[in-house]
Write a protein that holds these residues in place. Structure first.
Motif, mmCIF file in Angstrom:
data_model
loop_
_atom_site.group_PDB
_atom_site.id
_atom_site.type_symbol
_atom_site.label_atom_id
_atom_site.label_comp_id
_atom_site.label_asym_id
_atom_site.label_seq_id
_atom_site.Cartn_x
_atom_site.Cartn_y
_atom_site.Cartn_z
ATOM 1 N N ARG A 20 0.826 -1.218 0.000
ATOM 2 C CA ARG A 20 0.000 0.000 0.000
ATOM 3 C C ARG A 20 0.857 1.264 0.000
ATOM 4 O O ARG A 20 0.393 2.335 -0.344
ATOM 5 C CB ARG A 20 -0.944 -0.017 1.205
ATOM 6 C CG ARG A 20 -2.044 -1.056 1.112
ATOM 7 C CD ARG A 20 -2.745 -1.258 2.439
ATOM 8 N NE ARG A 20 -1.864 -1.963 3.380
ATOM 9 C CZ ARG A 20 -2.227 -2.245 4.642
ATOM 10 N NH1 ARG A 20 -3.397 -1.849 5.123
ATOM 11 N NH2 ARG A 20 -1.399 -2.904 5.432
ATOM 12 N N ARG A 77 1.530 -11.215 8.225
ATOM 13 C CA ARG A 77 2.062 -10.702 9.503
ATOM 14 C C ARG A 77 1.939 -11.743 10.605
ATOM 15 O O ARG A 77 2.894 -11.973 11.365
ATOM 16 C CB ARG A 77 1.305 -9.422 9.893
ATOM 17 C CG ARG A 77 1.791 -8.777 11.159
ATOM 18 C CD ARG A 77 0.949 -7.569 11.538
ATOM 19 N NE ARG A 77 1.411 -6.955 12.769
ATOM 20 C CZ ARG A 77 1.160 -7.449 13.980
ATOM 21 N NH1 ARG A 77 0.435 -8.569 14.102
ATOM 22 N NH2 ARG A 77 1.619 -6.840 15.062
ATOM 23 N N SER A 96 4.516 -14.297 10.457
ATOM 24 C CA SER A 96 5.808 -13.771 10.929
ATOM 25 C C SER A 96 5.875 -13.757 12.443
ATOM 26 O O SER A 96 6.885 -14.114 13.044
ATOM 27 C CB SER A 96 6.020 -12.355 10.373
ATOM 28 O OG SER A 96 6.187 -12.396 8.975
HETATM 29 N N1 LIG Z 1 4.356 -11.071 6.093
HETATM 30 C C1 LIG Z 1 4.464 -9.978 6.889
HETATM 31 C C2 LIG Z 1 3.642 -8.834 6.676
HETATM 32 C C3 LIG Z 1 3.807 -7.724 7.498
HETATM 33 N N2 LIG Z 1 4.750 -7.779 8.484
HETATM 34 C C4 LIG Z 1 4.981 -6.599 9.328
HETATM 35 O O1 LIG Z 1 3.796 -6.285 10.050
HETATM 36 C C5 LIG Z 1 3.749 -4.855 10.265
HETATM 37 C C6 LIG Z 1 2.381 -4.297 9.942
HETATM 38 O O2 LIG Z 1 1.971 -4.798 8.690
HETATM 39 P P1 LIG Z 1 1.572 -3.844 7.437
HETATM 40 O O3 LIG Z 1 1.447 -2.417 7.859
HETATM 41 O O4 LIG Z 1 0.430 -4.491 6.762
HETATM 42 O O5 LIG Z 1 2.896 -3.956 6.551
HETATM 43 P P2 LIG Z 1 3.004 -4.574 5.074
HETATM 44 O O6 LIG Z 1 2.413 -5.932 5.066
HETATM 45 O O7 LIG Z 1 4.420 -4.397 4.670
HETATM 46 O O8 LIG Z 1 2.094 -3.554 4.241
HETATM 47 P P3 LIG Z 1 1.111 -3.956 3.001
HETATM 48 O O9 LIG Z 1 -0.035 -4.716 3.634
HETATM 49 O O10 LIG Z 1 0.711 -2.594 2.475
HETATM 50 O O11 LIG Z 1 1.925 -4.769 2.045
HETATM 51 C C7 LIG Z 1 4.827 -4.229 9.397
HETATM 52 O O12 LIG Z 1 5.851 -3.730 10.229
HETATM 53 C C8 LIG Z 1 5.289 -5.366 8.507
HETATM 54 O O13 LIG Z 1 6.679 -5.280 8.195
HETATM 55 C C9 LIG Z 1 5.542 -8.906 8.701
HETATM 56 O O14 LIG Z 1 6.398 -8.916 9.597
HETATM 57 N N3 LIG Z 1 5.379 -9.991 7.899
#
Ligand SMILES: Nc1ccn([C@@H]2O[C@H](COP(=O)(O)OP(=O)(O)OP(=O)(O)O)[C@@H](O)[C@H]2O)c(=O)n1
Ligand SMILES: C[C@](O)(CO)[C@H](O)COP(=O)(O)O
Length: 229
Positions: free
Chosen positions: A15, A79, A82
């Motif tokens: 995003r 997330r 992870s």
């Molecule tokens: N597979 C993932 C996805 C997210 N995170 C972490 O969880 C936190 C919050 O997630 P988000 O804001 O959704 O980060 P992203 O997944 O990177 O963003 P997007 O959904 O826009 O790709 C972030 O610090 C991100 O690095 C993580 O450790 N492992």
């Protein structure tokens, strides 16, 4: 009991729309990741600190090497995967407390973290930092729009703090049931464990969309952590 910290940092930042994961966007002279890691240096914890990175993330490993008492674990697809991977790497005692904090939230206040930890230590109940919703909230269902009573609505922030054994069990159970889990508290709620809200400052913003970057810089300046431009 010991207090540990997990820092999920294995996302790709879809995003945010950058050419690299958002945790590596720079604010002044430091990456978002470093701003958050620096903040946590001010929080006294007697347990382990684990940065959870994507398998191939060499930049994060380089950054982690410049912090003492910071270990690295490999994250997963979402997330929640992870966080579960981080818990498995932590291998703590069942009753230990685990704080989970998004690397994408550099403006969290030390006093809010300490208030959450104190709540958990005093009551024996897990919880999370949260802030009351202040906008009027709408639900859209097709063409129908309705208003939701916001008096009981809170935005979940991080850190979220729960006992190691219970959190690992709740997260593993939710994931194996195919339930979508976007924060630790939702897995704990599903498992029937108590979850308390501890009000935190609204400037604990998560860098999610491009327009969040300027606001995070502003908050870092307001907190006196970033030189006013
Ligand atoms: N597979 C993932 C996805 C997210 N995170 C972490 O969880 C936190 C919050 O997630 P988000 O804001 O959704 O980060 P992203 O997944 O990177 O963003 P997007 O959904 O826009 O790709 C972030 O610090 C991100 O690095 C993580 O450790 N492992
Ligand atoms: C955990 C969290 O920060 C609580 O608001 C949020 O759910 C994480 O961001 P995501 O976009 O849901 O992964």
């Amino acid at each position: 009991m010991t207090d540990h910290l997990l820092l999920p940092a294995a996302g790709v930042g879809r995003r945010f729309g950058h050419d690299r994961p958002k945790q590596y966007c720079t604010l002044a002279d430091r990456t978002l990741m470093e701003w958050t890691l620096d903040l946590w240096l001010n929080v006294r914890l007697d347990g382990r600190r684990l940065l959870i990175l994507a398998q191939s993330d060499s930049q994060g490993r380089d950054i982690a090497r410049s912090y003492s008492n910071l270990d690295v674990a490999v994250g997963g697809e979402e997330r929640a995967d992870s966080v579960l991977a981080g818990l498995e790497a932590l291998n703590a005692q069942e009753q230990d407390w685990v704080l989970v904090h998004d690397i994408a939230r550099p403006c969290v206040r030390v006093e809010d973290i300490e208030r959450l930890l104190d709540h958990c230590h005093r009551t024996g109940r897990g919880g999370l930092l949260a802030t009351p919703v202040s906008d009027t909230i709408k639900r859209r269902d097709g063409d129908a729009v309705s208003t939701i009573d916001r008096r009981q609505l809170w935005s979940a922030l991080t850190p979220q703090c729960f006992r190691f054994g219970e959190l690992k069990q709740a997260l593993a159970s939710a994931l194996s049931a195919g339930v979508t889990i976007t924060d630790e508290a939702s897995a704990m709620e599903r498992a029937g464990f108590p979850v308390d809200l501890v009000e935190g400052a609204r400037d604990n913003l998560k860098l999610t969309r491009p327009e969040d970057r300027a606001l995070i810089e502003f908050y870092l300046m307001q907190q006196g952590r970033l030189e006013q431009r």
